[in-house]
Design a protein around this motif. Structure first.
Motif, PDB file in Angstrom:
ATOM      1  N   UNK A 124       0.837  -1.194   0.000  1.00  0.00           N
ATOM      2  CA  UNK A 124       0.000   0.000   0.000  1.00  0.00           C
ATOM      3  C   UNK A 124       0.875   1.248   0.000  1.00  0.00           C
ATOM      4  N   UNK A 125       0.312   2.328  -0.473  1.00  0.00           N
ATOM      5  CA  UNK A 125       0.941   3.648  -0.379  1.00  0.00           C
ATOM      6  C   UNK A 125      -0.168   4.613   0.051  1.00  0.00           C
ATOM      7  N   UNK A 126      -0.394   4.682   1.340  1.00  0.00           N
ATOM      8  CA  UNK A 126      -1.530   5.421   1.883  1.00  0.00           C
ATOM      9  C   UNK A 126      -1.126   6.825   2.326  1.00  0.00           C
ATOM     10  N   UNK A 127      -2.063   7.739   2.242  1.00  0.00           N
ATOM     11  CA  UNK A 127      -1.853   9.122   2.672  1.00  0.00           C
ATOM     12  C   UNK A 127      -3.117   9.554   3.393  1.00  0.00           C
ATOM     13  N   UNK A 128      -3.079   9.577   4.718  1.00  0.00           N
ATOM     14  CA  UNK A 128      -4.257   9.859   5.530  1.00  0.00           C
ATOM     15  C   UNK A 128      -3.968  11.062   6.416  1.00  0.00           C
ATOM     16  N   UNK A 129      -4.862  12.039   6.405  1.00  0.00           N
ATOM     17  CA  UNK A 129      -4.688  13.264   7.192  1.00  0.00           C
ATOM     18  C   UNK A 129      -5.831  13.370   8.197  1.00  0.00           C
ATOM     19  N   UNK A 130      -5.494  13.539   9.493  1.00  0.00           N
ATOM     20  CA  UNK A 130      -6.485  13.566  10.572  1.00  0.00           C
ATOM     21  C   UNK A 130      -6.240  14.787  11.453  1.00  0.00           C
ATOM     22  N   UNK A 131      -7.255  15.609  11.728  1.00  0.00           N
ATOM     23  CA  UNK A 131      -7.065  16.695  12.700  1.00  0.00           C
ATOM     24  C   UNK A 131      -6.801  16.123  14.091  1.00  0.00           C
ATOM     25  N   UNK A 132      -5.706  16.528  14.743  1.00  0.00           N
ATOM     26  CA  UNK A 132      -5.336  15.996  16.048  1.00  0.00           C
ATOM     27  C   UNK A 132      -4.580  17.039  16.852  1.00  0.00           C
ATOM     28  N   UNK A 133      -4.567  16.840  18.168  1.00  0.00           N
ATOM     29  CA  UNK A 133      -3.665  17.604  19.025  1.00  0.00           C
ATOM     30  C   UNK A 133      -2.300  16.917  19.011  1.00  0.00           C
ATOM     31  N   UNK A 134      -1.278  17.607  19.513  1.00  0.00           N
ATOM     32  CA  UNK A 134       0.051  17.003  19.576  1.00  0.00           C
ATOM     33  C   UNK A 134       0.040  15.749  20.451  1.00  0.00           C
ATOM     34  N   UNK A 135      -0.717  15.783  21.551  1.00  0.00           N
ATOM     35  CA  UNK A 135      -0.780  14.624  22.446  1.00  0.00           C
ATOM     36  C   UNK A 135      -1.456  13.448  21.748  1.00  0.00           C
ATOM     37  N   UNK A 136      -2.538  13.700  21.018  1.00  0.00           N
ATOM     38  CA  UNK A 136      -3.215  12.627  20.288  1.00  0.00           C
ATOM     39  C   UNK A 136      -2.316  12.056  19.191  1.00  0.00           C
ATOM     40  N   UNK A 137      -1.595  12.936  18.516  1.00  0.00           N
ATOM     41  CA  UNK A 137      -0.719  12.475  17.443  1.00  0.00           C
ATOM     42  C   UNK A 137       0.402  11.598  17.985  1.00  0.00           C
ATOM     43  N   UNK A 138       0.988  12.002  19.116  1.00  0.00           N
ATOM     44  CA  UNK A 138       2.057  11.198  19.709  1.00  0.00           C
ATOM     45  C   UNK A 138       1.528   9.835  20.154  1.00  0.00           C
ATOM     46  N   UNK A 139       0.333   9.822  20.730  1.00  0.00           N
ATOM     47  CA  UNK A 139      -0.251   8.553  21.173  1.00  0.00           C
ATOM     48  C   UNK A 139      -0.508   7.629  19.983  1.00  0.00           C
ATOM     49  N   UNK A 140      -0.960   8.197  18.879  1.00  0.00           N
ATOM     50  CA  UNK A 140      -1.240   7.381  17.695  1.00  0.00           C
ATOM     51  C   UNK A 140       0.036   6.795  17.113  1.00  0.00           C
ATOM     52  N   UNK A 141       1.070   7.621  16.979  1.00  0.00           N
ATOM     53  CA  UNK A 141       2.313   7.100  16.407  1.00  0.00           C
ATOM     54  C   UNK A 141       2.929   6.039  17.316  1.00  0.00           C
ATOM     55  N   UNK A 142       2.816   6.212  18.636  1.00  0.00           N
ATOM     56  CA  UNK A 142       3.318   5.193  19.561  1.00  0.00           C
ATOM     57  C   UNK A 142       2.537   3.886  19.391  1.00  0.00           C
TER      58      UNK A 142
END
Length: 214
Positions: free
Chosen positions: A147-165
């Motif tokens: 796959x070559x996916x490109x997904x953009x989601x509105x998030x706070x910095x805390x939410x983004x860090x939790x997702x990447x973890x």
């Protein structure tokens, strides 16, 4: 009611501990060299090799390759590998993963962080381009798995860090139950590359504190 047909037993591999290195600034600076990054990746992916073998794959002379190998060994990224041949010096990767925490302050640490990420990005873009060139020749089941996916989601910095973890944890969990790279694997297994890039959409945040973003 008919008895269900017995299903073949699923082989379960016990999770293993992943060896990793967290380089200090001096070691990280040595690793930002693109040739050393490629060499370390080759040793992790394909197992032990000699300077002559790596030179042939990289299109370099063995003297230059030996120099880069010594640099990698000096900072603990690789080590000598036991081998039956006493004529050649064999090298292997010392760890499966390199972890580089994001620098939280400006200065030399941030400069090294940027240099390392630039070197990694250049290497990854090359791999992605090669994968795209080979895509049409892949078996159907491997095209389906890619796959070559490109997904953009509105998030706070805390939410983004939790997702990447969370995403990283899922990937590492799969790695822990897989055969180690560089060792013999079942015939239906090949190294599968997963590149995780996560960042604020470019141009949507101030570049420096106090910048109004205009």
């Amino acid at each position: 009611m008919k008895n269900p047909r017995p299903q073949p037993a699923q082989s379960v591999t016990a999770p293993r501990t992943l060896s990793r290195v967290v380089p200090d600034p001096t070691a990280l600076k040595a690793l930002t060299h693109p040739v050393r990054l490629r060499m370390l990746g080759m040793l992790r992916l394909d197992g032990p090799a000699t300077a002559t073998q790596l030179a042939a794959r990289l299109g370099l002379n063995s003297g230059a390759t030996s120099y880069h190998l010594r640099q990698l060994a000096q900072y603990g990224f690789i080590e000598e590998a036991p081998h039956a041949s006493r004529r050649d010096r064999w090298w292997r990767a010392s760890h499966e993963l390199t972890s580089v925490p994001a620098s939280e302050v400006e200065g030399e640490g941030l400069d090294l962080d940027l240099a390392f990420n630039q070197a990694i990005l250049s290497l990854q873009v090359g791999h992605m381009q090669q994968a795209l060139e080979e895509y049409a020749e892949l078996p159907a089941e491997w095209r389906k798995a890619s796959t070559a996916s490109d997904i953009i989601i509105p998030m706070t910095a805390e939410q983004a860090e939790a997702l990447t973890r969370r995403l990283t944890d899922i990937i590492l969990e799969a790695m822990r139950v897989a055969p180690p790279l560089g060792e013999r694997a079942p015939p239906d297994m090949v190294p599968f590359s997963i590149m995780l890039h996560a960042f604020p959409y470019p141009g949507r945040l101030p570049h420096r504190e106090g910048d109004d973003g205009s």
